[in-house]
Design a protein around this motif. Structure first.
Motif, PDB file in Angstrom:
ATOM      1  N   ALA A 231      29.986  18.127 -32.351  1.00  0.00           N
ATOM      2  CA  ALA A 231      29.405  17.849 -33.670  1.00  0.00           C
ATOM      3  C   ALA A 231      30.335  17.084 -34.601  1.00  0.00           C
ATOM      4  O   ALA A 231      30.683  17.536 -35.689  1.00  0.00           O
ATOM      5  N   LYS A 232      30.719  15.902 -34.182  1.00  0.00           N
ATOM      6  CA  LYS A 232      31.520  15.004 -35.019  1.00  0.00           C
ATOM      7  C   LYS A 232      31.203  13.571 -34.608  1.00  0.00           C
ATOM      8  O   LYS A 232      30.857  13.297 -33.453  1.00  0.00           O
TER       9      LYS A 232
ATOM     10  N   ASN B 137      37.952  13.127 -28.466  1.00  0.00           N
ATOM     11  CA  ASN B 137      38.486  13.353 -29.803  1.00  0.00           C
ATOM     12  C   ASN B 137      37.850  12.435 -30.836  1.00  0.00           C
ATOM     13  O   ASN B 137      37.196  11.440 -30.506  1.00  0.00           O
ATOM     14  N   HIS B 138      38.092  12.769 -32.101  1.00  0.00           N
ATOM     15  CA  HIS B 138      37.717  11.927 -33.228  1.00  0.00           C
ATOM     16  C   HIS B 138      38.873  10.966 -33.495  1.00  0.00           C
ATOM     17  O   HIS B 138      40.034  11.316 -33.294  1.00  0.00           O
ATOM     18  N   MET B 139      38.586   9.758 -33.932  1.00  0.00           N
ATOM     19  CA  MET B 139      39.592   8.713 -34.152  1.00  0.00           C
ATOM     20  C   MET B 139      40.448   8.488 -32.903  1.00  0.00           C
ATOM     21  O   MET B 139      41.674   8.488 -32.960  1.00  0.00           O
TER      22      MET B 139
ATOM     23  N   SER C 121      20.225  12.251 -35.214  1.00  0.00           N
ATOM     24  CA  SER C 121      21.412  12.256 -36.067  1.00  0.00           C
ATOM     25  C   SER C 121      22.603  12.618 -35.195  1.00  0.00           C
ATOM     26  O   SER C 121      22.423  13.187 -34.112  1.00  0.00           O
ATOM     27  N   ASP C 122      23.819  12.290 -35.645  1.00  0.00           N
ATOM     28  CA  ASP C 122      24.973  12.529 -34.772  1.00  0.00           C
ATOM     29  C   ASP C 122      25.534  13.940 -34.861  1.00  0.00           C
ATOM     30  O   ASP C 122      26.124  14.443 -33.906  1.00  0.00           O
ATOM     31  N   ASN C 123      25.385  14.587 -36.002  1.00  0.00           N
ATOM     32  CA  ASN C 123      25.848  15.968 -36.183  1.00  0.00           C
ATOM     33  C   ASN C 123      25.226  16.519 -37.452  1.00  0.00           C
ATOM     34  O   ASN C 123      24.566  15.794 -38.190  1.00  0.00           O
TER      35      ASN C 123
ATOM     36  N   GLY D  96      31.433  19.167 -37.885  1.00  0.00           N
ATOM     37  CA  GLY D  96      32.772  19.357 -37.331  1.00  0.00           C
ATOM     38  C   GLY D  96      32.998  20.717 -36.726  1.00  0.00           C
ATOM     39  O   GLY D  96      34.074  20.987 -36.187  1.00  0.00           O
ATOM     40  N   GLN D  97      32.010  21.609 -36.794  1.00  0.00           N
ATOM     41  CA  GLN D  97      32.127  22.924 -36.173  1.00  0.00           C
ATOM     42  C   GLN D  97      31.219  22.959 -34.938  1.00  0.00           C
ATOM     43  O   GLN D  97      30.656  21.947 -34.538  1.00  0.00           O
TER      44      GLN D  97
END
Length: 521
Positions: free
Chosen positions: A69-70, A92-94, A258-260, A269-270
């Motif tokens: 969920a990110k 991961n994110h970024m 939607s993405d999250n 993000g959780q």
């Protein structure tokens, strides 16, 4: 004509692999919009006629989940058909997106599709080819047209206008694949715009989640978010009209999701129910049998890529994509059934590694989970770490917002710590929730003796499937995700640099989010 032959002809009539023309694909993805905030799911305080039409004239999925969920990892799952723990750095994110993983958009472009996107495709992160050239994982950008936004926080991108430009560029009449990547309802918002500009009332909201205070600040924040969801939907309505006017809607698959979940504490993000459970409606007038159905099977974001390949008549082998874990949704197009259709689709897997920075060494908060038969089991692997990022570095995995500020200030003043504990506090290793009765995941059943057998069964299945999928977290190399570099140099090693006194710009949170003193757990 025999009955068997007649049935065969009926099946072929609805089979995309036997259609005279390969269908167009319009993939529409909101940025941080929750499952329950669309009219087709019964919401009354967010107006979404576009989404509702797609659901009414197509299929509404009641149990669609993202594995992560990110933004970046969720979108990586969509593009590759693989779970994030199968995507190396792209979990991961970024991150730096591995060159070895091809997207379905790139594959379709190689097989005769006109491909493009507007605004947010896969992001944030760096995606380049082996020669260092930039990759457009979601298609060639079309972003030239601008329009006056309804608030000072909404993008001036004319999404529908840029879709028109994309269609006009298709001079060869190829089937098209377009990614509508709205950046709403991502933070930030114009505070009070839901009431002042959208004409909403605080009393329109039927309930506030139990992990936030129910007050004017939070309700205003929710209505401002609702106004931005409606902006996403407004452009969807325009795009449907454009396709109708061109006579192309009949053979276009329109997918809306939607993405999250919404960018509020304990959701985006959780890995809770409201984090990963997302909206999904699909219409295709020419190819979906018996429109208006509602599906209760569990489906995942990893199912999109194989769906698009199948309708385009491109085999996985010919696509040259990495092995796809997801399962095509085309089987739902060719049936008249609703509710539970394929009993084996009884669960989905979810999880995360590093999202935003803010912990020592840029470490993440690893979680794996399974959603099955109305229950959610979560395994938190590093419970000594702060789930949302360290307090002294601003809880960076929760975007700055009036709701976040209100919760932080209540703890600081000594007024109330209950909401802070739920949204930012440390967690036990195991969590178990009955999401049918407790969708807000407030009552952890993991320590209840009456649920010990269920918890053990879910954990066993989760860990077995993760091992089969080659998850490094379960296969002897758990640190691989923590060791992946952050692609954004200004944010890399954030914790160490901030603690040394370096002035850093964490623009997605408020300055007041940073705790002046470390909090003892």
């Amino acid at each position: 004509m025999t009955l068997r032959l007649l049935m065969l002809l009926q099946i072929l009539a609805f089979s995309p692999l036997h259609a005279n023309e390969r269908p167009n694909i319009l993939f529409c993805i909101a940025d941080d919009a929750s499952y329950s905030h669309f009219g087709a799911y019964g919401n009354t305080w967010v107006k979404t006629p576009g989404f509702d039409r797609v659901a009414r004239e197509g299929i509404l999925f009641n149990n669609c989940y993202t594995p992560n969920a990110k933004c970046a990892p969720s979108r990586a799952c969509i593009l590759t058909g693989r779970n994030t723990w199968q995507l190396e750095e792209a979990c991961n994110h970024m991150p730096f997106f591995p060159a070895k993983f091809k997207s379905y958009v790139e594959a379709l472009n190689e097989h005769g599709y006109h491909t493009g996107k507007t605004m947010k495709g896969w992001a944030p992160g760096v995606a380049v080819n082996e020669d260092g050239s930039r990759r457009h994982l979601a298609g060639t950008p079309y972003n030239k047209r601008k329009a006056k936004p309804p608030t000072n926080a909404i993008s001036n991108n004319d999404y529908a206008g840029n879709f028109e430009d994309f269609l006009a560029a298709n001079r060869d009449g190829k089937p098209f694949c377009f990614w509508y990547g709205c950046v709403e309802p991502h933070r930030r918002y114009e505070y009070g715009s839901g009431v002042a500009k959208a004409g909403k009332k605080l009393t329109d909201i039927d309930s506030v989640p139990g992990f936030w205070p129910d007050n004017e600040t939070v309700r205003n924040d929710m209505l401002d978010y609702a106004y931005e969801v409606e902006h996403f939907d407004t452009h969807l309505v325009r795009m449907l009209k454009i396709l109708e006017d061109r006579g192309e809607l009949e053979n276009t698959i329109v997918v809306v999701t939607s993405d999250n979940g919404m960018p509020f504490p304990r959701i985006k993000g959780q890995e809770y129910e409201l984090s990963n459970h997302l909206p999904l409606a699909i219409m295709w007038p020419k190819g979906i049998k018996s429109a208006g159905r509602k599906i209760d099977d569990y489906v995942s974001f990893i199912d999109y890529a194989p769906t698009f390949l199948e309708v385009a008549g491109v085999s996985q082998e010919d696509s040259k994509m990495a092995a796809i874990t997801g399962r095509s949704l085309v089987e739902y197009f060719n049936t008249e059934k609703e509710g539970i259709v394929f009993k084996e689709r009884d669960h989905v897997l979810i999880g995360k590694e590093r999202h935003d920075v803010g912990r020592p060494h840029d470490w993440g908060y690893p979680i794996r989970g399974i959603v099955k038969d109305g229950h959610l089991y979560l395994h938190n692997f590093e419970t000594s770490r702060w789930p949302v990022g360290n307090p002294e570095t601003g809880y960076l995995n929760t975007d700055g917002s009036p709701t976040k500020t209100d919760i932080l200030n209540k703890r600081r003043s000594g007024e109330e710590s209950y909401f802070w504990d739920l949204c930012f506090g440390k967690r036990p290793q195991e969590e178990l929730f009955n999401i049918k009765e407790d969708p807000e995941c407030l009552n952890n059943l993991a320590t209840a003796s009456s649920h010990e057998e269920l918890k053990a069964q879910l954990k066993k299945q989760l860990f077995a499937e993760l091992k089969d999928q080659g998850d490094p977290r379960l296969n002897g190399n758990p640190e691989v995700f923590d060791n992946c570099k952050v692609s954004s140099e200004p944010n890399a090693n954030f914790y160490e640099r901030f603690m040394r006194g370096e002035k850093l710009n964490a623009g997605w949170v408020n300055e007041s989010d940073f705790e002046k003193e470390a909090i003892q757990d």
